[in-house]
Write a protein that holds these residues in place. Structure first.
Motif, PDB file in Angstrom:
ATOM      1  N   TRP A  13       0.791  -0.877   0.172  1.00  0.00           N
ATOM      2  CA  TRP A  13      -0.089   0.027   0.140  1.00  0.00           C
ATOM      3  C   TRP A  13       0.833   1.244  -0.069  1.00  0.00           C
ATOM      4  CZ3 TRP A  13      -5.704   0.691   0.799  1.00  0.00           C
ATOM      5  CH2 TRP A  13      -6.399  -0.535   1.057  1.00  0.00           C
ATOM      6  N   LEU A  14       1.727   1.734  -0.725  1.00  0.00           N
ATOM      7  CA  LEU A  14       2.065   2.543  -1.347  1.00  0.00           C
ATOM      8  C   LEU A  14       1.994   3.357  -2.049  1.00  0.00           C
ATOM      9  CD1 LEU A  14       6.648   0.975  -0.338  1.00  0.00           C
ATOM     10  CD2 LEU A  14       4.473   2.025   0.973  1.00  0.00           C
ATOM     11  N   SER A  15       2.469   4.419  -1.949  1.00  0.00           N
ATOM     12  CA  SER A  15       2.044   5.263  -3.592  1.00  0.00           C
ATOM     13  C   SER A  15       2.758   5.069  -4.619  1.00  0.00           C
ATOM     14  CB  SER A  15       2.001   6.935  -3.514  1.00  0.00           C
ATOM     15  OG  SER A  15       1.829   7.750  -4.076  1.00  0.00           O
ATOM     16  N   VAL A  16       1.651   4.908  -5.752  1.00  0.00           N
ATOM     17  CA  VAL A  16       3.027   4.649  -7.069  1.00  0.00           C
ATOM     18  C   VAL A  16       3.495   5.541  -7.781  1.00  0.00           C
ATOM     19  CG1 VAL A  16       2.000   4.233  -9.473  1.00  0.00           C
ATOM     20  CG2 VAL A  16       0.889   3.228  -8.275  1.00  0.00           C
ATOM     21  N   VAL A  17       4.818   5.400  -8.080  1.00  0.00           N
ATOM     22  CA  VAL A  17       5.760   7.091  -8.246  1.00  0.00           C
ATOM     23  C   VAL A  17       6.221   6.393 -10.104  1.00  0.00           C
ATOM     24  CG1 VAL A  17       6.718   7.003  -6.083  1.00  0.00           C
ATOM     25  CG2 VAL A  17       7.589   5.558  -7.469  1.00  0.00           C
ATOM     26  N   ALA A  18       6.454   7.308 -10.360  1.00  0.00           N
ATOM     27  CA  ALA A  18       6.372   7.862 -11.753  1.00  0.00           C
ATOM     28  C   ALA A  18       7.024   9.603 -12.081  1.00  0.00           C
ATOM     29  CB  ALA A  18       5.150   7.557 -12.477  1.00  0.00           C
ATOM     30  N   PRO A  19       7.868   9.459 -13.450  1.00  0.00           N
ATOM     31  CA  PRO A  19       8.646  10.660 -14.060  1.00  0.00           C
ATOM     32  C   PRO A  19       7.303  12.061 -13.230  1.00  0.00           C
ATOM     33  CG  PRO A  19       8.581   9.100 -15.667  1.00  0.00           C
ATOM     34  CD  PRO A  19       8.079   8.445 -14.414  1.00  0.00           C
ATOM     35  N   SER A  20       6.467  11.809 -13.475  1.00  0.00           N
ATOM     36  CA  SER A  20       5.361  13.073 -13.218  1.00  0.00           C
ATOM     37  C   SER A  20       3.928  12.112 -12.978  1.00  0.00           C
ATOM     38  CB  SER A  20       5.658  13.832 -14.681  1.00  0.00           C
ATOM     39  OG  SER A  20       6.478  13.979 -15.444  1.00  0.00           O
ATOM     40  N   SER A  21       3.159  12.823 -12.304  1.00  0.00           N
ATOM     41  CA  SER A  21       1.495  12.575 -12.126  1.00  0.00           C
ATOM     42  C   SER A  21       1.162  12.472 -12.985  1.00  0.00           C
ATOM     43  CB  SER A  21       1.647  13.459 -10.709  1.00  0.00           C
ATOM     44  OG  SER A  21       0.196  13.237 -10.684  1.00  0.00           O
ATOM     45  N   VAL A  22       1.554  11.588 -14.059  1.00  0.00           N
ATOM     46  CA  VAL A  22       0.526  11.441 -15.382  1.00  0.00           C
ATOM     47  C   VAL A  22      -0.597  10.152 -14.521  1.00  0.00           C
ATOM     48  CG1 VAL A  22       0.138  11.265 -17.497  1.00  0.00           C
ATOM     49  CG2 VAL A  22       1.777  12.855 -16.578  1.00  0.00           C
ATOM     50  N   ARG A  23      -1.488  10.019 -14.564  1.00  0.00           N
ATOM     51  CA  ARG A  23      -2.244   8.471 -14.158  1.00  0.00           C
ATOM     52  C   ARG A  23      -2.618   7.737 -15.493  1.00  0.00           C
ATOM     53  NH1 ARG A  23      -8.203   7.899 -14.736  1.00  0.00           N
ATOM     54  NH2 ARG A  23      -9.070   6.433 -12.990  1.00  0.00           N
ATOM     55  N   MET A  73       7.781   2.324 -15.460  1.00  0.00           N
ATOM     56  CA  MET A  73       9.291   3.238 -15.385  1.00  0.00           C
ATOM     57  C   MET A  73      10.437   3.797 -16.208  1.00  0.00           C
ATOM     58  SD  MET A  73      10.489   5.369 -13.239  1.00  0.00           S
ATOM     59  CE  MET A  73       9.805   4.588 -11.508  1.00  0.00           C
ATOM     60  N   PHE A  74      10.707   2.875 -16.505  1.00  0.00           N
ATOM     61  CA  PHE A  74      12.257   2.851 -18.207  1.00  0.00           C
ATOM     62  C   PHE A  74      12.274   3.854 -18.652  1.00  0.00           C
ATOM     63  CE2 PHE A  74      15.963   2.148 -21.089  1.00  0.00           C
ATOM     64  CZ  PHE A  74      16.710   1.959 -20.020  1.00  0.00           C
ATOM     65  N   ASP A  75      10.218   3.699 -19.310  1.00  0.00           N
ATOM     66  CA  ASP A  75      10.899   4.383 -20.998  1.00  0.00           C
ATOM     67  C   ASP A  75       9.569   5.718 -20.525  1.00  0.00           C
ATOM     68  OD1 ASP A  75       8.671   1.652 -20.397  1.00  0.00           O
ATOM     69  OD2 ASP A  75       7.353   3.031 -21.724  1.00  0.00           O
ATOM     70  N   GLY A  76       8.831   5.197 -19.205  1.00  0.00           N
ATOM     71  CA  GLY A  76       8.354   6.060 -18.612  1.00  0.00           C
ATOM     72  C   GLY A  76       9.169   7.469 -18.613  1.00  0.00           C
ATOM     73  N   PHE A  77      10.815   8.044 -18.733  1.00  0.00           N
ATOM     74  CA  PHE A  77      11.282   8.988 -18.655  1.00  0.00           C
ATOM     75  C   PHE A  77      11.435   9.619 -19.997  1.00  0.00           C
ATOM     76  CE2 PHE A  77      11.491   8.300 -14.077  1.00  0.00           C
ATOM     77  CZ  PHE A  77      12.333   9.481 -14.279  1.00  0.00           C
ATOM     78  N   ASN A  81       6.663  11.942 -19.337  1.00  0.00           N
ATOM     79  CA  ASN A  81       7.698  12.828 -18.854  1.00  0.00           C
ATOM     80  C   ASN A  81       7.356  14.404 -18.640  1.00  0.00           C
ATOM     81  OD1 ASN A  81       9.872  13.920 -17.734  1.00  0.00           O
ATOM     82  ND2 ASN A  81      11.379  12.451 -18.555  1.00  0.00           N
ATOM     83  N   ARG A  82       6.759  15.117 -17.992  1.00  0.00           N
ATOM     84  CA  ARG A  82       6.510  15.956 -18.129  1.00  0.00           C
ATOM     85  C   ARG A  82       7.455  16.968 -16.668  1.00  0.00           C
ATOM     86  NH1 ARG A  82       0.807  16.264 -19.248  1.00  0.00           N
ATOM     87  NH2 ARG A  82       0.353  13.919 -20.593  1.00  0.00           N
ATOM     88  N   ARG A  83       8.226  16.484 -16.634  1.00  0.00           N
ATOM     89  CA  ARG A  83       9.136  17.041 -16.006  1.00  0.00           C
ATOM     90  C   ARG A  83      10.477  18.073 -16.818  1.00  0.00           C
ATOM     91  NH1 ARG A  83      10.466  13.155 -10.920  1.00  0.00           N
ATOM     92  NH2 ARG A  83      11.885  14.999 -10.409  1.00  0.00           N
ATOM     93  N   GLU A  84      10.182  19.407 -15.422  1.00  0.00           N
ATOM     94  CA  GLU A  84      11.022  20.958 -15.825  1.00  0.00           C
ATOM     95  C   GLU A  84      12.497  20.594 -15.352  1.00  0.00           C
ATOM     96  OE1 GLU A  84       8.370  23.613 -15.452  1.00  0.00           O
ATOM     97  OE2 GLU A  84       7.024  23.047 -16.961  1.00  0.00           O
ATOM     98  N   ASP A  85      13.018  19.594 -14.626  1.00  0.00           N
ATOM     99  CA  ASP A  85      14.173  19.501 -14.187  1.00  0.00           C
ATOM    100  C   ASP A  85      15.304  18.785 -15.046  1.00  0.00           C
ATOM    101  OD1 ASP A  85      13.240  17.210 -13.475  1.00  0.00           O
ATOM    102  OD2 ASP A  85      13.456  16.977 -11.506  1.00  0.00           O
ATOM    103  N   GLU A  86      16.268  18.268 -14.654  1.00  0.00           N
ATOM    104  CA  GLU A  86      17.318  17.833 -14.709  1.00  0.00           C
ATOM    105  C   GLU A  86      17.079  16.407 -16.163  1.00  0.00           C
ATOM    106  OE1 GLU A  86      17.579  17.955 -11.876  1.00  0.00           O
ATOM    107  OE2 GLU A  86      19.257  17.219 -11.409  1.00  0.00           O
ATOM    108  N   TRP A  87      15.864  15.617 -14.895  1.00  0.00           N
ATOM    109  CA  TRP A  87      15.515  14.467 -15.734  1.00  0.00           C
ATOM    110  C   TRP A  87      14.288  14.324 -16.686  1.00  0.00           C
ATOM    111  CZ3 TRP A  87      18.328  10.646 -13.521  1.00  0.00           C
ATOM    112  CH2 TRP A  87      18.819  11.374 -11.664  1.00  0.00           C
ATOM    113  N   GLY A  88      14.340  15.411 -17.589  1.00  0.00           N
ATOM    114  CA  GLY A  88      12.938  15.455 -18.328  1.00  0.00           C
ATOM    115  C   GLY A  88      13.246  16.638 -19.315  1.00  0.00           C
ATOM    116  N   GLY A  89      12.705  17.217 -19.716  1.00  0.00           N
ATOM    117  CA  GLY A  89      12.554  18.264 -21.338  1.00  0.00           C
ATOM    118  C   GLY A  89      13.112  17.152 -22.464  1.00  0.00           C
TER     119      GLY A  89
END
Ligand SMILES: Cc1cc2nc3c(=O)[nH]c(=O)nc-3n(C[C@H](O)[C@H](O)[C@H](O)COP(=O)(O)O)c2cc1C
Ligand code: SF4
Length: 683
Positions: A119-129, A175-179, A185-193
């Protein structure tokens, strides 16, 4: 084909791993794990395929590397050290058949649920359901990156410690291709763009894994090279990603995927069922092979030997993935080697297996009941009876044919009587929907096996009790199936309605107004709807359920819903058909609510189809029952344990009597063949 020249049987060097031929069972999770571990059931399933002669079996589809990748469909828990001995036992079991074994590892990212595992929160590059699993993921934080990259590496190291030959990383929908994908991957830091940013974490994972397992352990990547999503990763970018990942030097092969699996509709295209063309992504995989240097593996509806051979001969692939083909027939390679390809039990593309991991808690092949049940059922039936019996089977549907085939395999003398002019039973009805024609393979394969085994098949033979007695059998198996029935809530108008069978068999007038009432929720009602809509009828579909096709799994319903949308079918949920009368303008249907019981509406239509399963055709069974030695009683415990049927309640009886399949109660094709096989093994 001469085995020495058969492209399928040529060896292949995958890095330092020598594969004896080109036939592979690509990674998949059949949900056979117990407590997240690959115990005996899991091992025996893979051993059966290894014994069947393939070069490599890939286990642990989506084996999860971290607790915040909770198992969504019985995934192996690769983040637990206790998995190593289980994997090791499995590796030894597979290796004894000169077959290689790898495990697919993954962090599921958004492709799972929070209310499972720990019962842990699901994690992904961005919060896209992800629509298919419906979780709202947490966007990864700075402290998650090292932890998850290390978890991948630890998972790979556990596989290596267990003696597996390599691993494959899942990179489609996880996860892997999620990035990699700009859609997820909607990130605006060094892990996205830009591409460099989106590749940063995948490359970090690869570095970690390679550092953990050293240079020789095989690492593959199962990557979607074109997501086929408007805002997703397109082919050009996908090919560029392949080139950049290849340059990292960490990878030994690509397994090519085309498409996306975040919705059921997407999944149904990546794992295509019957009705889809053969090998729809094969040419694309060939393009990836031409554009890259690493060996290419690919699986997607390469379900016959001719297509597999073509893929190699044309240089489209290095290794052919045949997952479901081996669930239907684990002995493909052995049969090719023996020059007996025509004996291969065909994968008909029913998708019952893949749908089963969500619907039944395990993958079962619609017409190979032994798959996933290798602990109790043999994949190859031994000729093992001391005193052969005369087994009389009545009815050549899937249940009767399976009972006849398996009894004959064991060495019994078998006679099969069928009232119709051909075999098939309800499989013939199911195959009347053009898109589901391949269902016929279920009974056609059995007919040809019965011919090979010398079963005496008599068609156009309606068996009466005296015919049975005249044949003097030792065992009688009634497999007469059933006939459509109407639902008990219909208060009036039974004689005015027709069945799904009629809808599929009778001609349809364009523009005809048809109401399909389906409280069964399975294939027949939806097939009737699709057939009628495609023939130009104006269809209304009503069901008392909260959704339509509640029994139809996730890779199968998208085609029905497509037909529904294209055919302009109107759907009414929470409706029971309670009366049918003749009206001035055709038939008048009264629909009530199963909840408040009020009459909600009346509809004027030309035809009304009711789908409520079948009622058993059991007259003959009840006539024979008092004459039998067991009074028709099945020893259920022996049936489950695959032990001899020894009930003798009536010493005067002249034969043992059993009934199987829909002659007992309305069920599905898998239940029918499972009945037939289990009973035959207990005779
Ligand atoms: C029951 C089942 C479970 C699957 N699970 C996975 C999985 O966990 N990971 C994966 O990459 N593919 C999975 N797949 C997809 C298969 O690897 C393969 O791509 C797909 O079945 C199409 O190939 P086929 O037509 O040869 O069966 C699964 C397939 C089936 C039938
Ligand atoms: S259930 Fe259907 S798709 Fe799956 S292996 Fe069996 S025949 Fe093939």
């Amino acid at each position: 084909m001469n085995a020495s020249r058969d492209p399928l049987l040529q060896p292949f060097a995958l890095g330092k791993l020598q594969l004896k031929n080109r036939i592979v069972s690509a990674s998949h999770e059949p949900s056979y794990s117990e407590d997240g571990m690959p115990k005996a059931r899991y091992r025996l399933y893979h051993e059966a395929k290894a014994r069947g002669g393939m070069a490599m079996t890939m286990i642990g589809g989506s084996a999860v590397v971290a607790p915040d990748s909770p198992p969504a469909f019985g995934n192996l828990l690769l983040y637990k050290d206790e998995i190593v001995p289980w994997l090791s036992e499995l590796a030894d079991g597979v290796h004894q058949h000169d077959c290689a074994v790898m495990c697919q590892i993954t962090h599921l990212g958004r492709r799972t649920r929070y209310n499972t595992g720990d019962w842990l929160s699901v994690v992904a590059p961005s919060s896209v359901r992800e629509p298919a699993h419906r979780a709202f993921p947490k966007a990864m934080e700075d402290h998650d990156f090292d932890r998850i990259a290390k978890a991948y590496a630890d998972g790979a190291a556990r596989c290596q410690a267990a003696g597996l030959d390599g691993i494959e990383i899942n990179a489609y929908g996880h996860m892997f291709d999620g990035f990699l994908s700009p859609w997820t991957n909607r990130r605006e830091d060094e892990w996205g763009g830009d591409l460099q940013g989106r590749l940063r974490f995948p490359l970090m994972i690869l570095d970690h894994i390679r550092a953990a397992v050293g240079p020789d352990f095989i690492i593959g990547l199962r990557l979607t090279v074109d997501e086929l999503l408007p805002h997703g990763m397109h082919k050009e970018e996908g090919l560029e990603i392949c080139r950049l990942l290849q340059q990292s030097g960490a990878l030994d092969f690509f397994s090519v995927i085309r498409g996306h699996i975040d919705s059921d509709a997407g999944l149904a295209e990546v794992i295509p069922n019957m009705g889809a063309p053969a090998a729809p992504h094969l040419a694309f995989a060939g393009e990836v092979r031409r554009a890259t240097q690493l060996p290419i593996l690919h699986a997607a509806r390469i379900n016959d030997v001719a297509t597999a051979r073509y893929a190699l001969r044309e240089g489209l692939l290095d290794l052919v993935g045949m997952v479901r083909a081996h669930m239907a027939e684990p002995n493909i390679t052995k049969l090719i080697e023996a020059g007996e390809e025509e004996r291969i039990r065909p994968c008909v593309g029913a998708g019952y297996c893949i749908d089963g991991i969500y619907e039944n808690g395990a993958a079962y092949c619609i017409h190979n009941p032994a798959t996933g049940r290798e602990q109790t059922l043999p994949q190859v039936i031994a000729r093992d009876v001391d005193g052969p019996k005369h087994v009389l089977v009545i009815g050549a549907g899937p249940a009767g044919l399976e009972a006849a085939r398996a009894s004959a395999e064991r060495g019994h003398r078998v006679t099969l009587l069928e009232a119709n002019d051909q075999a098939g039973g309800q499989i013939r009805v199911a195959s009347l929907l053009a898109r589901r024609r391949e269902m016929l393979g279920i009974t056609e394969w059995r007919v040809s096996e019965c011919e090979r085994l010398g079963v005496e098949m008599r068609f156009n033979t309606y068996a009466e009790a005296e015919d049975v007695l005249a044949l003097g059998p030792d065992v009688v198996i009634v497999a007469t199936g059933g006939l459509p029935q109407v639902h008990p809530e219909l208060e009036a108008g039974e004689a005015l309605v027709q069945s799904s069978w009629d809808a599929l068999a009778d001609p349809v007038r364009a523009g005809e107004r048809v109401l399909v009432f389906d409280d069964h929720g399975g294939y027949p009602g939806l097939s009737a709807m699709e057939h009628l809509a495609k023939q130009g009828a104006r269809v209304q579909f009503a069901s008392p359920e909260r959704m339509i096709g509640i029994e139809v799994g996730s890779t199968n319903f998208p085609a029905f819903l497509t037909a529904l949308d294209r055919g302009g079918v109107e759907v009414r949920l929470n409706r029971t058909l309670s009366r049918v009368e003749r009206g001035e303008n055709g038939l008048r249907a009264t629909l009530t609510s199963p909840y408040c019981r009020d009459v909600l509406e009346t509809l004027n239509v030309d035809r009304i189809i009711v789908e409520h399963g079948t009622a058993p055709l059991d007259e003959l069974y009840f006539e024979l029952k008092p004459l039998s030695s067991n009074l028709g009683e099945l020893d259920i415990e022996a049936f489950i344990a695959i032990a001899p049927q020894r009930k003798r309640n009536n010493p005067e009886g002249r034969f043992q009597l059993f009934r199987i399949g829909d002659a007992v109660s309305s069920r599905n094709a898998h239940a029918a063949v499972y009945d037939g096989l289990r009973l035959a093994l207990g005779l």
